[in-house]
Design a protein around this motif. Sequence first.
Motif, PDB file in Angstrom:
ATOM      1  N   ALA B  23      66.526 -15.589 -54.248  1.00 28.43           N
ATOM      2  CA  ALA B  23      66.779 -15.877 -52.844  1.00 28.43           C
ATOM      3  C   ALA B  23      65.878 -16.995 -52.355  1.00 28.43           C
ATOM      4  N   HIS B  24      66.431 -17.817 -51.437  1.00 32.75           N
ATOM      5  CA  HIS B  24      65.633 -18.873 -50.819  1.00 32.75           C
ATOM      6  C   HIS B  24      65.043 -18.399 -49.520  1.00 32.75           C
ATOM      7  N   MET B  25      65.944 -17.982 -48.591  1.00 37.41           N
ATOM      8  CA  MET B  25      65.418 -17.474 -47.327  1.00 37.41           C
ATOM      9  C   MET B  25      66.424 -16.548 -46.661  1.00 37.41           C
ATOM     10  N   MET B  26      65.961 -15.929 -45.585  1.00 36.43           N
ATOM     11  CA  MET B  26      66.772 -14.924 -44.910  1.00 36.43           C
ATOM     12  C   MET B  26      66.491 -14.946 -43.410  1.00 36.43           C
ATOM     13  N   TYR B  27      67.572 -14.757 -42.631  1.00 30.41           N
ATOM     14  CA  TYR B  27      67.427 -14.677 -41.175  1.00 30.41           C
ATOM     15  C   TYR B  27      68.077 -13.393 -40.684  1.00 30.41           C
ATOM     16  N   VAL B  28      67.517 -12.808 -39.630  1.00 33.01           N
ATOM     17  CA  VAL B  28      68.215 -11.738 -38.927  1.00 33.01           C
ATOM     18  C   VAL B  28      68.208 -12.101 -37.447  1.00 33.01           C
ATOM     19  N   PHE B  29      69.410 -12.169 -36.847  1.00 31.05           N
ATOM     20  CA  PHE B  29      69.517 -12.468 -35.414  1.00 31.05           C
ATOM     21  C   PHE B  29      70.128 -11.290 -34.689  1.00 31.05           C
ATOM     22  N   CYS B  35      65.837 -14.639 -32.904  1.00 30.44           N
ATOM     23  CA  CYS B  35      65.639 -14.490 -34.333  1.00 30.44           C
ATOM     24  C   CYS B  35      64.676 -13.331 -34.559  1.00 30.44           C
ATOM     25  N   LEU B  36      65.200 -12.206 -35.045  1.00 34.29           N
ATOM     26  CA  LEU B  36      64.365 -11.032 -35.203  1.00 34.29           C
ATOM     27  C   LEU B  36      63.487 -11.131 -36.438  1.00 34.29           C
ATOM     28  N   LEU B  37      64.017 -11.831 -37.441  1.00 34.30           N
ATOM     29  CA  LEU B  37      63.256 -11.931 -38.681  1.00 34.30           C
ATOM     30  C   LEU B  37      63.610 -13.217 -39.391  1.00 34.30           C
ATOM     31  N   TYR B  38      62.588 -13.882 -39.941  1.00 32.39           N
ATOM     32  CA  TYR B  38      62.840 -15.009 -40.828  1.00 32.39           C
ATOM     33  C   TYR B  38      61.941 -14.833 -42.034  1.00 32.39           C
ATOM     34  N   LYS B  39      62.527 -14.792 -43.222  1.00 26.82           N
ATOM     35  CA  LYS B  39      61.710 -14.642 -44.432  1.00 26.82           C
ATOM     36  C   LYS B  39      62.032 -15.755 -45.394  1.00 26.82           C
ATOM     37  N   GLU B  40      61.013 -16.247 -46.048  1.00 20.30           N
ATOM     38  CA  GLU B  40      61.193 -17.368 -46.940  1.00 20.30           C
ATOM     39  C   GLU B  40      60.599 -17.030 -48.291  1.00 20.30           C
ATOM     40  N   TRP B  41      61.394 -17.195 -49.343  1.00 17.29           N
ATOM     41  CA  TRP B  41      60.835 -16.964 -50.671  1.00 17.29           C
ATOM     42  C   TRP B  41      60.664 -18.268 -51.435  1.00 17.29           C
ATOM     43  N   ASN B  42      61.652 -19.143 -51.264  1.00 15.79           N
ATOM     44  CA  ASN B  42      61.634 -20.352 -52.064  1.00 15.79           C
ATOM     45  C   ASN B  42      62.347 -21.452 -51.301  1.00 15.79           C
ATOM     46  N   LEU B 103      75.312 -19.392 -48.875  1.00 14.65           N
ATOM     47  CA  LEU B 103      74.885 -18.674 -47.680  1.00 14.65           C
ATOM     48  C   LEU B 103      75.803 -17.481 -47.466  1.00 14.65           C
ATOM     49  N   SER B 104      75.218 -16.278 -47.426  1.00 12.84           N
ATOM     50  CA  SER B 104      76.009 -15.059 -47.202  1.00 12.84           C
ATOM     51  C   SER B 104      75.677 -14.503 -45.830  1.00 12.84           C
ATOM     52  N   PHE B 105      76.712 -14.022 -45.151  1.00 10.21           N
ATOM     53  CA  PHE B 105      76.587 -13.652 -43.741  1.00 10.21           C
ATOM     54  C   PHE B 105      77.231 -12.302 -43.487  1.00 10.21           C
ATOM     55  N   MET B 106      76.593 -11.504 -42.632  1.00  3.19           N
ATOM     56  CA  MET B 106      77.230 -10.263 -42.213  1.00  3.19           C
ATOM     57  C   MET B 106      76.923 -10.037 -40.748  1.00  3.19           C
ATOM     58  N   GLU B 107      77.947  -9.670 -39.974  1.00  2.03           N
ATOM     59  CA  GLU B 107      77.707  -9.346 -38.574  1.00  2.03           C
ATOM     60  C   GLU B 107      78.205  -7.946 -38.280  1.00  2.03           C
ATOM     61  N   ILE B 114      73.027 -10.821 -40.209  1.00  2.18           N
ATOM     62  CA  ILE B 114      72.097 -10.928 -41.332  1.00  2.18           C
ATOM     63  C   ILE B 114      72.572 -12.069 -42.220  1.00  2.18           C
ATOM     64  N   ILE B 115      71.661 -12.979 -42.515  1.00  5.43           N
ATOM     65  CA  ILE B 115      72.011 -14.170 -43.305  1.00  5.43           C
ATOM     66  C   ILE B 115      71.079 -14.252 -44.496  1.00  5.43           C
ATOM     67  N   LEU B 116      71.655 -14.443 -45.667  1.00  6.24           N
ATOM     68  CA  LEU B 116      70.835 -14.592 -46.870  1.00  6.24           C
ATOM     69  C   LEU B 116      71.267 -15.870 -47.582  1.00  6.24           C
ATOM     70  N   VAL B 117      70.280 -16.731 -47.850  1.00 16.03           N
ATOM     71  CA  VAL B 117      70.581 -17.993 -48.551  1.00 16.03           C
ATOM     72  C   VAL B 117      70.047 -17.879 -49.963  1.00 16.03           C
ATOM     73  N   THR B 118      70.941 -18.079 -50.930  1.00 16.04           N
ATOM     74  CA  THR B 118      70.544 -17.847 -52.325  1.00 16.04           C
ATOM     75  C   THR B 118      71.015 -18.969 -53.237  1.00 16.04           C
ATOM     76  N   HIS B 119      70.737 -18.782 -54.504  1.00 17.49           N
ATOM     77  CA  HIS B 119      71.202 -19.647 -55.563  1.00 17.49           C
ATOM     78  C   HIS B 119      72.737 -19.671 -55.547  1.00 17.49           C
ATOM     79  N   PRO B 120      73.345 -20.823 -55.846  1.00 22.64           N
ATOM     80  CA  PRO B 120      74.806 -20.894 -55.753  1.00 22.64           C
ATOM     81  C   PRO B 120      75.561 -20.000 -56.731  1.00 22.64           C
ATOM     82  N   LYS B 121      74.919 -19.567 -57.803  1.00 26.10           N
ATOM     83  CA  LYS B 121      75.637 -18.706 -58.757  1.00 26.10           C
ATOM     84  C   LYS B 121      75.779 -17.274 -58.274  1.00 26.10           C
ATOM     85  N   THR B 122      75.136 -16.938 -57.158  1.00 26.98           N
ATOM     86  CA  THR B 122      75.170 -15.554 -56.687  1.00 26.98           C
ATOM     87  C   THR B 122      76.584 -15.101 -56.371  1.00 26.98           C
TER      88      THR B 122
END
Lengths: 173, 169
Positions: B23-29, B35-42, B103-107, B114-122
């Motif tokens: 995972a690269h990063m993640m947002y929760v709105f 923006c309730l949460l922002y997390k960054e891994w890479n 970028l994967s998204f769920m509402e 909830i948004i998760l940004v990851t490697h394209p092969k995911t």
Amino acid sequence: MAPRSGDAIFSSIDRVNAELFTLTYGAIVRQLLTDLEEVEEVNKQLDQMGYNIGIRLIDEFLAKSGVSRCVDFKETADMIAKVLLFPPMFLGVTASVSSWDADGTCCSIVLEDSPLLYYCNVLSGFIRGALEMVSMKTEVTWTRDVLRGDDAYELQVKLLKQVAEEYPYKDDE
Amino acid sequence: MQFFGGSEISPSPPVPTASGNNAHMMYVFNRNGVCLLYKEWNRPLHTLNPQQDHKLMFGLLFSLKSLTAKMDPTNADKGNLGVPQLPGQGCSFHSFRTNTYKLSFMETPSGIKIILVTHPKTGDLRESLKYIYGLYVEYVVKNPIYSPGSPIKSELFNTALDQYVRSIS
């Protein structure tokens, strides 16, 4: 404290002994009566408390049940009565929906007996709070109450409006 | 443009794998754009300051939702573009992929995004996002000290989230 595994989280629906719940809840109401003295004020506080619970519990309900949006208010009312209130999800109250008005914006929910209902304003605040978080502004009032001599507990839920999502930022920022 | 095919994944509660960071990063709105949460891994490249970045992300999703609903060929009832939609109307998108990320998204109906940004092969992360929503409910919503609508500061939530996201391969 290590985080619990997913299975533990999703399968845990904690249950509380009904008498314990009644006594705790009764104690809260008694304390409110002592602090605030006026019944009207106490009812307002209970409604506010219910509201605060509702706005949080809606997320737990959505996560555990996995339902997606209800298409219209009729479906929402059914969802409240049959899933939200009914065991084992929450509250353990058996409820049914009736008395729809002509435009489908107002209905009645009739509840069978439950220890929660002895001081029942929390429930109306709870429904109002939960529905507000899914973009429905409603008015929830008690129309029949066994404690006042009626034959059943009945809530009237009236849909005031559906609030669409607005873009929250101003364009010039 | 897709250079890699997606792999089929069915994420379930964490099974530790050795693959480490996907995972690269993640947002929760929430529904008001906070923006309730922002997390960054890479994330090697930062172009905007955090406020602008969050607003950009939220605005992007808002517009994408509106656009995808209006372009829906199966739905007969379409409003005008730009008119806010009533909840429940229209379809909803769940991911997009470029050659460098996905970028994967769920509402949820309550407006939590909830948004998760990851490697394209995911592969399809919808089940993972649902699981993350469950974590949110357990550690944030049920926390009496947390006030709804404010940024999340729970250590337990952060740890559980970190553990889970690292295990998604």
